[in-house]
Design an enzyme around this catalytic site. Structure first.
Site, PDB file in Angstrom:
ATOM      1  N   ASP A 243     -35.137  11.358   2.331  1.00  0.00           N
ATOM      2  CA  ASP A 243     -35.853  10.404   1.476  1.00  0.00           C
ATOM      3  C   ASP A 243     -35.992   9.087   2.240  1.00  0.00           C
ATOM      4  OD1 ASP A 243     -33.320   9.306   1.447  1.00  0.00           O
ATOM      5  OD2 ASP A 243     -33.208   9.098  -0.733  1.00  0.00           O
TER       6      ASP A 243
ATOM      7  N   GLU B 249     -32.616  13.565  -9.706  1.00  0.00           N
ATOM      8  CA  GLU B 249     -33.505  13.285  -8.576  1.00  0.00           C
ATOM      9  C   GLU B 249     -34.903  12.895  -9.043  1.00  0.00           C
ATOM     10  OE1 GLU B 249     -32.678  12.848  -5.600  1.00  0.00           O
ATOM     11  OE2 GLU B 249     -30.624  13.619  -5.704  1.00  0.00           O
TER      12      GLU B 249
ATOM     13  N   TYR C 256     -38.106  16.922  -0.453  1.00  0.00           N
ATOM     14  CA  TYR C 256     -36.847  16.197  -0.633  1.00  0.00           C
ATOM     15  C   TYR C 256     -36.063  16.722  -1.834  1.00  0.00           C
ATOM     16  CZ  TYR C 256     -33.613  12.826  -2.436  1.00  0.00           C
ATOM     17  OH  TYR C 256     -32.489  12.262  -2.969  1.00  0.00           O
TER      18      TYR C 256
END
Length: 348
Positions: A136, A35, A118
């Site tokens: 996102d 991520e 997020y």
């Protein structure tokens, strides 16, 4: 409606999802790493970086114990180097505070360096099955279009509207698949310019499709102030070595290596640059002056000129914290992509 939306979406995802290595694990370290790398980075670009990081640092303890310069060198080319520094700091924090185990809930994860809403939601849902939506850019777009949400996504106060909307439809037993499916839908079907509505699994019930407002949503209005900078890089050469320095804090490229630098608010002609150099180093000999090289960042536009020089005094080098490096050493140093590209064209 929420059950239909979620079930249709997850069913589609199970058949059409891209096979990516971080989707075949519930290891929070690998999920977190992917991520962070994929923030503002396309999958195709980020995938080799992810694989290199996993090979070099197979767990969070290995990453935490690595030298910062090494981590920055591994990151080189992805940009946004503050993310790499935060990545390293977060790994150390997980090891020091949590004995190498990531916290298992959405709220606690956000206390770690560089982990926002997020990323915390992605880790919490993918690794620990917490039913919390990961919102996102792709998910903003899907939600805005399906539910006709016209609030400006660039205004942080509107995040709660999108988050709470997703919270109402996320299945408690499959939050990981739901979040991954939402991201995949936004990345491959519900794209910004030309969404493929004809093959969208949830096109029935999508307000934007019904009204033809796909290209108007989501609303994103944000004025970005762009700073123009002019860099004149002084490349002091000696034999087969070039003098470089490590950039300090409070600016772009902190911790990376570049050359001696004159910065100006306006473009300078070559005569002015030479006069400025000679005023500081009277014995300097100018070997070459490159054409301007443009480098574009999100909030900055840099125009760089590279000037080959020799004969700096040892006092000058010390004052400017410059050290000579051989070509092989320079290749191993973490450098801004601007410097790396220039050197590859020049010294290879």
């Amino acid at each position: 409606m929420s059950n239909d939306f979620s079930s249709l979406l997850i069913s589609w995802y199970s058949k059409h999802m891209r096979q990516l290595p971080w989707r075949n694990t519930n290891d929070p370290y690998k999920i977190w790493l992917s991520e962070i790398i994929l923030q503002q980075t396309r999958v195709a670009q980020g995938l080799p970086y992810y694989q290199n990081f996993i090979e070099k640092y197979p767990d969070v303890k290995a990453l935490a114990s690595a030298p910062e310069e090494e981590v920055l060198r591994m990151w080189q080319g992805l940009g946004y180097y503050s993310r790499a520094r935060n990545l390293h700091a977060c790994a150390k924090e997980v090891v020091e505070k949590y004995d190498g185990f990531f916290p298992e809930d959405y709220i606690s994860l956000q206390t770690l360096k560089g982990i926002g809403k997020y990323t915390a939601a992605a880790i919490a849902s993918f690794a620990f099955k917490e039913a919390v939506p990961a919102v996102d850019g792709n998910v903003f777009r899907v939600l805005a279009r399906y539910f006709a949400i016209e609030e400006n996504i660039a205004d942080t106060k509107n995040f709660a509207i999108f988050f709470n909307t997703a919270l109402e439809i996320i299945p408690k037993d499959q939050p990981d698949l739901f979040n991954q499916a939402m991201m995949e839908l936004g990345a491959t079907i519900c794209t910004p310019g030309n969404p493929a509505c004809l093959v969208c699994p949830v096109s029935v019930g999508c307000t934007a499709r019904e009204k033809g407002t796909q290209k108007k949503l989501p609303v994103k209005e944000k004025k970005v102030k762009v700073r123009q900078r002019f860099f004149y890089y002084l490349m002091w050469e000696k034999d087969d070595k070039i003098a470089m320095k490590k950039r300090g804090p409070q600016d772009i490229w902190q911790g990376l290596f570049d050359f001696d630098l004159i910065e100006s608010k306006t473009a300078l002609n070559n005569n002015v640059v030479e006069e400025t150099i000679l005023a500081e180093v009277p014995d300097a000999e100018v070997l070459s002056i490159s054409a301007p090289v443009k480098h574009v960042l999100t909030h900055q536009r840099i125009e760089a000129v590279f000037i080959g020089l020799k004969n700096p005094s040892s006092v000058y080098l010390k004052e400017r914290e410059l050290s000579y490096f051989k070509k092989e050493q320079i290749e191993e140093l973490p450098k801004p992509i601007l410097i790396d590209k220039y050197l590859k064209g020049r010294i290879n």
